[in-house]
Design a protein around this motif. Sequence first.
Motif, mmCIF file in Angstrom:
data_model
loop_
_atom_site.group_PDB
_atom_site.id
_atom_site.type_symbol
_atom_site.label_atom_id
_atom_site.label_comp_id
_atom_site.label_asym_id
_atom_site.label_seq_id
_atom_site.Cartn_x
_atom_site.Cartn_y
_atom_site.Cartn_z
ATOM 1 N N LYS A 1 0.823 -1.255 -0.104
ATOM 2 C CA LYS A 1 0.096 0.074 0.015
ATOM 3 C C LYS A 1 0.975 1.264 0.080
ATOM 4 N N ILE A 2 1.692 1.192 0.835
ATOM 5 C CA ILE A 2 2.886 2.502 1.031
ATOM 6 C C ILE A 2 3.536 2.471 -0.312
ATOM 7 N N TYR A 3 4.153 1.545 -0.900
ATOM 8 C CA TYR A 3 4.879 1.744 -2.078
ATOM 9 C C TYR A 3 3.844 2.179 -3.268
ATOM 10 N N THR A 4 2.711 1.606 -3.239
ATOM 11 C CA THR A 4 1.773 2.251 -4.305
ATOM 12 C C THR A 4 1.304 3.592 -4.307
ATOM 13 N N GLU A 5 1.348 4.173 -3.100
ATOM 14 C CA GLU A 5 1.090 5.554 -2.925
ATOM 15 C C GLU A 5 2.037 6.403 -2.853
ATOM 16 N N LYS A 6 3.491 5.835 -2.316
ATOM 17 C CA LYS A 6 4.713 6.670 -2.076
ATOM 18 C C LYS A 6 5.804 6.387 -2.885
ATOM 19 N N GLY A 7 5.784 5.303 -3.348
ATOM 20 C CA GLY A 7 7.025 4.592 -4.330
ATOM 21 C C GLY A 7 8.255 4.294 -3.161
ATOM 22 N N TYR B 1 10.986 5.292 -2.089
ATOM 23 C CA TYR B 1 11.677 5.831 -1.013
ATOM 24 C C TYR B 1 10.611 6.239 0.087
ATOM 25 N N GLY B 2 9.371 6.272 -0.340
ATOM 26 C CA GLY B 2 8.277 6.460 0.715
ATOM 27 C C GLY B 2 8.103 5.352 1.787
ATOM 28 N N VAL B 3 8.645 4.075 1.244
ATOM 29 C CA VAL B 3 8.685 2.836 2.196
ATOM 30 C C VAL B 3 9.909 3.056 3.257
ATOM 31 N N THR B 4 9.497 3.000 4.434
ATOM 32 C CA THR B 4 10.347 2.915 5.326
ATOM 33 C C THR B 4 9.825 2.001 6.603
ATOM 34 N N ILE B 5 10.562 1.389 7.329
ATOM 35 C CA ILE B 5 10.188 0.717 8.713
ATOM 36 C C ILE B 5 9.205 1.516 9.411
ATOM 37 N N LYS B 6 9.368 2.710 9.559
ATOM 38 C CA LYS B 6 8.402 3.255 10.589
ATOM 39 C C LYS B 6 7.120 3.448 9.838
ATOM 40 N N GLU B 7 7.156 3.919 8.290
ATOM 41 C CA GLU B 7 5.901 3.961 7.779
ATOM 42 C C GLU B 7 5.205 2.706 8.135
ATOM 43 N N ILE B 8 5.874 1.594 7.926
ATOM 44 C CA ILE B 8 4.922 0.006 7.906
ATOM 45 C C ILE B 8 4.512 0.003 9.112
ATOM 46 N N SER B 9 5.359 0.259 10.308
ATOM 47 C CA SER B 9 4.988 0.118 11.568
ATOM 48 C C SER B 9 3.812 1.035 11.863
ATOM 49 N N THR B 10 3.737 2.145 11.309
ATOM 50 C CA THR B 10 2.537 3.130 11.705
ATOM 51 C C THR B 10 1.220 2.510 10.902
ATOM 52 N N ALA B 11 1.267 1.757 9.755
ATOM 53 C CA ALA B 11 0.208 1.300 8.997
ATOM 54 C C ALA B 11 -0.156 -0.096 9.415
ATOM 55 N N THR B 12 0.690 -0.518 10.584
ATOM 56 C CA THR B 12 0.438 -2.006 11.076
ATOM 57 C C THR B 12 0.261 -2.135 12.571
#
Length: 205
Positions: free
Chosen positions: A22-28, A30-41
Motif C-alpha cells: 500500500k505504501i509503495y503504491t502511494e509513495k514509491g 523512497y516512501g517505504v520505511t520501517i517507520k511507515e510500515i509500523s504506523t500502518a500495522t
Amino acid sequence: MPKVTDEHKEQRKREIVDACEKIYTEKGFYGVTIKEISTATSFTRPAIYTYFETKDEILLALLIREYEKWCGALAYAVTQIDGNRESAAELLAHTLDGREMMLRLQNMNLYEIEENSRVEHLAQFKLCLQNALCLLIDAVKAYCPQASDKECDSFCIQFSGFLLGVYPFAFHTTKQIKAMELINMRPLHTTIYELVYQCLVKLLP
C-alpha cells in the motif's frame, strides 16, 4: 507464553507485506520505511525486524508474492496454448494482466532490493524467477514442440530482458508528462498488454 505457530508467523508477515504494498503504491520506493510500515500495522519497529532486516527484504517478499501469482497465470496459459502464434502471444501477454506491481518493482527498484537483502531471501526470489522461466519454456514447447533448447533459451533471455524495461513505457509520471510538454514531445500511449503482445509475436520461434 503461548507458542507462536508457523501459520501465525506467516499471517504476521503477510500483514507487513500488505502494508508495504500500500505504501509503495502511494509513495514509491523512497516512501517505504520501517517507520511507515509500523504506523500502518499493529507492529512496533523491533517486531518488524524479527521478520525482515531491511525494507528491501519486505519489498522482495512482495515481489516474490507477485511472481508466484504470475507463475500461476503462466501455468494455466501453458494448458491453453496451441500452435497459433498470435493466439499464443495473446495468452502469454494476458498472464501479465494485473501484474503492474511486479513489473514496477523489478523495472524500477530491483537492483537496490537485491543489493540490500540477505542472500537466503534473494535465493527465494531467484527460485520464483527460475520457475517462471521454466513455465515460459513449457509455453514455447506447447506452441512449437519442435523448438530446440537453444531457441527456448534465446526466447527466455530476450523476453526477460524486455520485461525489465516495459513498465516505464506504459506508465508516465505527471512530472515526466510535464517535461515532455515543455519540449513538445508526444508521449507514446500504450499498455503493458500491447507492448508484451507485440514483443511475443516477434520473439516466439
